[in-house]
Design an enzyme around this catalytic site. Structure first.
Site, PDB file in Angstrom:
ATOM      1  N   SER A 150      26.993 -41.302  60.866  1.00  0.00           N
ATOM      2  CA  SER A 150      27.044 -42.506  61.704  1.00  0.00           C
ATOM      3  C   SER A 150      28.450 -42.857  62.163  1.00  0.00           C
ATOM      4  O   SER A 150      28.622 -43.711  63.017  1.00  0.00           O
ATOM      5  CB  SER A 150      26.437 -43.703  60.968  1.00  0.00           C
ATOM      6  OG  SER A 150      27.343 -44.214  60.021  1.00  0.00           O
ATOM      7  N   LYS A 188      31.607 -48.467  57.337  1.00  0.00           N
ATOM      8  CA  LYS A 188      31.345 -48.943  58.697  1.00  0.00           C
ATOM      9  C   LYS A 188      32.568 -49.681  59.259  1.00  0.00           C
ATOM     10  O   LYS A 188      33.476 -50.055  58.525  1.00  0.00           O
ATOM     11  CB  LYS A 188      30.150 -49.909  58.708  1.00  0.00           C
ATOM     12  CG  LYS A 188      28.803 -49.245  58.430  1.00  0.00           C
ATOM     13  CD  LYS A 188      28.372 -48.351  59.563  1.00  0.00           C
ATOM     14  CE  LYS A 188      27.019 -47.713  59.277  1.00  0.00           C
ATOM     15  NZ  LYS A 188      27.084 -46.755  58.158  1.00  0.00           N
TER      16      LYS A 188
END
EC number: 3.4.21.88
Length: 229
Positions: A150, A188
């Site tokens: 991701s 993230k």
């Protein structure tokens, strides 16, 4: 013959690769050249590739290799526009001098999800040597092995080792290890919006996840990356 924008982009990529070891993302290129959309960057990248100045490697994010530089960059009259975040390349010494690199052993605290969050990590799996210059001051650091894709547009691939500076706060845009609901850890990009926190992926296949701020605890900030080929 390259256009001014093509020369600026090529020089920006060159400086960032010299500094960070990886090329900048398309978003960083867009901001550096003050373009409105990434489509303009795609056109410039394609033009540079067609003219033989760069090469893109298939099936890898941000995989750009500089093949050659134009003669204009070697001439005294070439002065590209200063781009925020750039710094000039250090002058090359006339004679190569051996330099000792100080290495520090860091614990690898297991695997961190660059995808959907996984269970919180708390056990040391092994140790890894990292350059001392990658670490900041007296702060505590640790390493994690990345699981998932991701964050590939931030240059972080599955299997990479990320170096984390232990801290409990973050600025918008930082890439952090975030603990969600005291049970799940994920890697993230951090964004605070009022009393909400958004954890953003760097891959369009993954959605941004938004939580009340009391549900997210910052465990550390990304300061380095180690990749084995």
């Amino acid at each position: 013959m390259l256009t001014r924008k093509q020369l600026e982009l090529l020089d920006f990529i060159r400086v960032r690769m010299d500094r960070d070891g990886v090329p900048p993302s398309f978003d960083e290129m867009k901001e550096a050249l003050d373009l409105r959309s990434k489509s303009g960057i795609h056109r410039l990248i394609t033009a540079l590739e067609e003219r033989g100045f760069i090469r893109r490697l298939a099936h890898r994010a941000r995989a750009i290799e500089i093949v050659k530089l134009p003669e204009a960059m070697e001439k005294p009259g070439f002065t590209p526009r200063v781009i925020a975040g750039d710094r000039p390349a250090a002058p090359q010494p006339a004679t190569a001098i051996p330099v000792q690199v100080h290495a520090v052993e860091l614990p690898v605290m297991g695997r961190i999800a660059a995808g959907v969050p996984i269970e919180a990590i708390s056990e040391i799996s092994h140790h890894v040597a990292v350059p001392g210059g990658m670490l900041s001051g007296s702060a505590q650091h640790y390493a994690l092995e990345v699981k998932g894709d991701s964050m590939i547009e931030a240059g972080i691939n599955d299997g990479d080792i990320v170096v984390i500076r232990e801290q409990g706060t973050a600025e918008n845009g930082d890439i952090v290890v975030a603990l969600v609901e005291d049970s799940e850890a994920t890697l993230k990009r951090f964004r605070r919006k009022g009393n909400m926190i958004a954890l953003e992926a760097a891959n369009p296949l993954y959605e941004t996840r938004v939580f009340p701020d009391h549900m997210v605890k910052v465990q550390g900030r990304l300061v380095g990356l180690i990749r084995s080929y």
